[in-house]
Design a protein around this motif. Structure first.
Motif, mmCIF file in Angstrom:
data_model
loop_
_atom_site.group_PDB
_atom_site.id
_atom_site.type_symbol
_atom_site.label_atom_id
_atom_site.label_comp_id
_atom_site.label_asym_id
_atom_site.label_seq_id
_atom_site.Cartn_x
_atom_site.Cartn_y
_atom_site.Cartn_z
ATOM 1 N N ALA A 1 53.080 75.190 26.477
ATOM 2 C CA ALA A 1 52.439 74.226 27.267
ATOM 3 C C ALA A 1 52.066 74.268 28.178
ATOM 4 C CB ALA A 1 53.332 73.073 27.018
ATOM 5 N N ALA A 2 51.429 73.400 28.962
ATOM 6 C CA ALA A 2 51.131 73.492 30.529
ATOM 7 C C ALA A 2 51.505 72.531 31.042
ATOM 8 C CB ALA A 2 49.562 74.660 30.776
ATOM 9 N N GLU A 3 51.598 72.478 32.818
ATOM 10 C CA GLU A 3 51.213 71.154 32.894
ATOM 11 C C GLU A 3 50.367 70.188 32.882
ATOM 12 O OE1 GLU A 3 51.942 71.126 37.184
ATOM 13 O OE2 GLU A 3 53.833 72.341 36.864
ATOM 14 N N LEU A 4 50.288 69.029 32.569
ATOM 15 C CA LEU A 4 49.631 68.194 32.887
ATOM 16 C C LEU A 4 48.674 67.813 33.789
ATOM 17 C CD1 LEU A 4 51.269 65.517 30.482
ATOM 18 C CD2 LEU A 4 49.525 67.248 29.629
ATOM 19 N N PRO A 5 47.303 67.197 33.753
ATOM 20 C CA PRO A 5 46.202 67.375 35.009
ATOM 21 C C PRO A 5 47.616 65.792 35.915
ATOM 22 C CG PRO A 5 45.618 66.579 32.946
ATOM 23 C CD PRO A 5 46.381 66.658 32.715
ATOM 24 N N ALA A 6 47.021 66.533 37.623
ATOM 25 C CA ALA A 6 47.977 65.651 37.787
ATOM 26 C C ALA A 6 47.258 63.821 38.526
ATOM 27 C CB ALA A 6 47.624 65.950 39.626
ATOM 28 N N ALA A 7 46.347 63.774 37.696
ATOM 29 C CA ALA A 7 45.123 62.896 38.119
ATOM 30 C C ALA A 7 44.646 62.443 36.586
ATOM 31 C CB ALA A 7 44.710 62.558 39.060
ATOM 32 N N THR A 8 44.884 61.450 35.735
ATOM 33 C CA THR A 8 44.073 60.643 35.232
ATOM 34 C C THR A 8 42.376 60.769 34.796
ATOM 35 O OG1 THR A 8 44.381 58.586 35.296
ATOM 36 C CG2 THR A 8 45.638 59.080 34.229
ATOM 37 N N PRO A 9 41.537 61.014 34.152
ATOM 38 C CA PRO A 9 40.212 60.683 33.829
ATOM 39 C C PRO A 9 39.256 59.882 35.053
ATOM 40 C CG PRO A 9 41.341 61.524 32.028
ATOM 41 C CD PRO A 9 42.292 60.615 32.742
#
Length: 516
Positions: A159-167
């Motif tokens: 797994a990698a980090e999720l985006p810092a902001a939502t779309p």
């Protein structure tokens, strides 16, 4: 229901909403953590468990390279794997492409190529068709990720980090392919904001509640199953029972065992539910609080049976299209019974006009016109290789292709413009003939089309499905029509069929009937 208008004059619901569909899920997980979220024959999951699964898959999607705007296709039946895949794609910043698993591999390959999806998440039992579909995509590899026995996708990926902001509300959320009843399917690009606006219709306007248990018996890959059932359930933090493949007995069992309170079904689904309940002397349907329908004309006799079987339920009819993220109009309660021939009034966020076909002039009182609408639920556009192509005019109006009249503010459909039958200088509206056919006690299903005729231009042809045990004949059907229709509207030919070809949304594929 309060609305506001944006800088283009387009209406949106004036209610506090999550930022987007990712924020929606996170709020629900925080507020409703231990409440049951999704139930299937394989088990159930709470909102906390769904949140954990979604974040896990979203991280793995990021780990295999899915970034903002990347398309992730999903080929799976109704269930938790499909639902988690959709929510996780959004959490990863991607655009989900729900695929109709009833299509041929060749047709699926066309959609994979058109969408540009680089990853296809494959549910149980779909492996062979997925492999054939991906192999048919020219000049571009499509990675397949088959769910493991527990239903998880990409379980061994880092797994990698999720985006810092939502779309955000304006970002594309899904490419929903139309049924292709008039040609090649179009990829309709639904934004996060479109889906949230429609979800408010399905909750605040129609009246779903957080304590409801929604029976999802139409496919989740369809605009109704995804945007008018699954997304509203997430917005409310309610519970959904996900039925993979409609069969009346299984549906009744689910309603009884899980105390389902609301659902949406095509008229034929409701007829089969009522018939099976009667056969089994089963009162499971009495638990419904909301019994909704759409996708085809509702026979008055069937509506009356629904009212008798579910006297405490609110009956409701919705009308819309993929390009409007599902709903445009709605009629419910006593109005649904009083106006069974109507699909309701425009929703609070829907501006609706009837336009004289081929012009920009409004139709006069009582005049048939084409429905054109605008509102916050209208999609961003059509997906193309060169970007998103507009589906509205400069002012935000979309022409639906449906002919209708207004009766005291209620929309009464007359036909699809392309389905109006021109016979000897007269216009025959197939909906009118179909509504008469549905009143015959022996008719389960019916569709009317026009076919070429050398003398009159077109002739009226009715395709009819008889109720089990009724020895229906063409002569009997034509005789019944003669009692209720002008002579030029009476079908010249009646074909008795075992079933009608329908798309996943319940609409008859009339092009197939014309070819037949």
């Amino acid at each position: 229901m309060a609305t506001r208008t944006d800088e283009r004059g387009i209406r949106h619901y004036d209610v506090p909403l999550p930022v987007d569909l990712v924020d929606m899920l996170r709020r629900t997980v925080a507020a409703r953590g231990e409440h049951p979220a999704f139930v299937t024959p394989a088990g159930r999951a709470t909102w906390s468990e769904v949140g954990t699964e979604v974040d896990g898959l979203a991280g793995r999607l990021r780990g295999v390279g899915v970034g903002a705007g990347d398309r992730v296709a999903v080929l799976a039946g109704n269930g938790l794997p499909f639902t988690v895949a959709v929510l996780a794609t959004w959490a990863a910043g991607g655009i989900v492409v729900p695929l109709n698993h009833r299509l041929t591999p060749g047709d699926l390959g066309v959609l994979l190529a058109d969408s540009g999806a680089g990853l296809l998440l494959v549910g149980d039992g779909m492996e062979q068709v997925a492999e054939a579909a991906s192999a048919s995509v020219p000049d571009r590899p499509v990675r397949l990720a088959v769910a493991d026995p527990s239903g998880r996708f990409l379980p061994d990926e880092q797994a990698a980090e999720l985006p810092a902001a939502t779309p955000g509300a304006d970002a594309p959320a899904a490419i929903m392919y139309t049924s292709g009843t008039t040609g090649r399917p179009k990829g309709v690009v639904i934004s996060h904001g479109n889906a949230l606006q429609n979800a408010v219709t399905c909750t605040t306007v129609i009246g779903r509640r957080p304590e409801d248990v929604e029976l999802v018996m139409v496919p989740q890959f369809n605009i109704t199953g995804l945007c008018s059932q699954t997304v509203p359930v997430v917005l409310l933090g309610a519970t959904a029972y996900l039925l993979d493949g409609f069969e009346a007995g299984r549906a009744l069992d689910a309603v009884r065992e899980h105390a389902c309170t609301s659902t949406v079904g095509a008229p034929t689904m409701w007829w089969r539910l009522l018939e099976r309940a009667q056969e089994r002397d089963d009162d499971a349907l009495t638990g419904f609080r909301l019994a909704l329908f759409g996708g085809a004309p509702m026979p008055t006799a069937l509506l009356q049976r629904m009212r008798e079987a579910m006297p405490q339920a609110t009956l409701g009819n919705g009308f819309g299209m993929t390009e409007t993220c599902s709903m445009i109009t709605y009629v419910g309660g006593e109005d649904a019974v009083r106006m069974p021939h109507s699909v309701g009034r425009p929703l609070p966020l829907t501006e609706l006009r009837l336009r004289r076909p081929g012009t920009d002039e409004d139709a006069g009182p009582g005049e048939i016109g084409e429905i054109v609408v605008r509102g916050g639920q209208v999609a961003l556009g059509y997906w193309t290789a060169d970007g998103i192509a507009p589906l509205t005019d400069a002012d935000g109006w979309i022409a639906t292709g449906d002919a209708a009249v207004l009766e005291d503010g209620f929309v009464v459909l007359r036909d699809r413009l392309k389905d109006v039958i021109k016979r000897g200088g007269e216009s025959v509206f197939s909906f009118e003939v179909e509504n008469v056919l549905h009143q015959h006690s022996g008719v389960l299903d019916a569709a009317v089309v026009g076919v070429p005729d050398e003398q009159y231009g077109e002739r009226v042809v009715a395709h009819v499905v008889a109720k089990p045990g009724h020895g229906l004949t063409p002569d009997e059907v034509r005789s019944f029509c003669r009692q209720h229709l002008a002579h030029f509207k009476v079908p010249a030919v009646v074909e008795i069929r075992d079933e009608l070809p329908r798309n996943p949304g319940g609409k008859v594929v009339k092009s197939a009937l014309r070819e037949a």
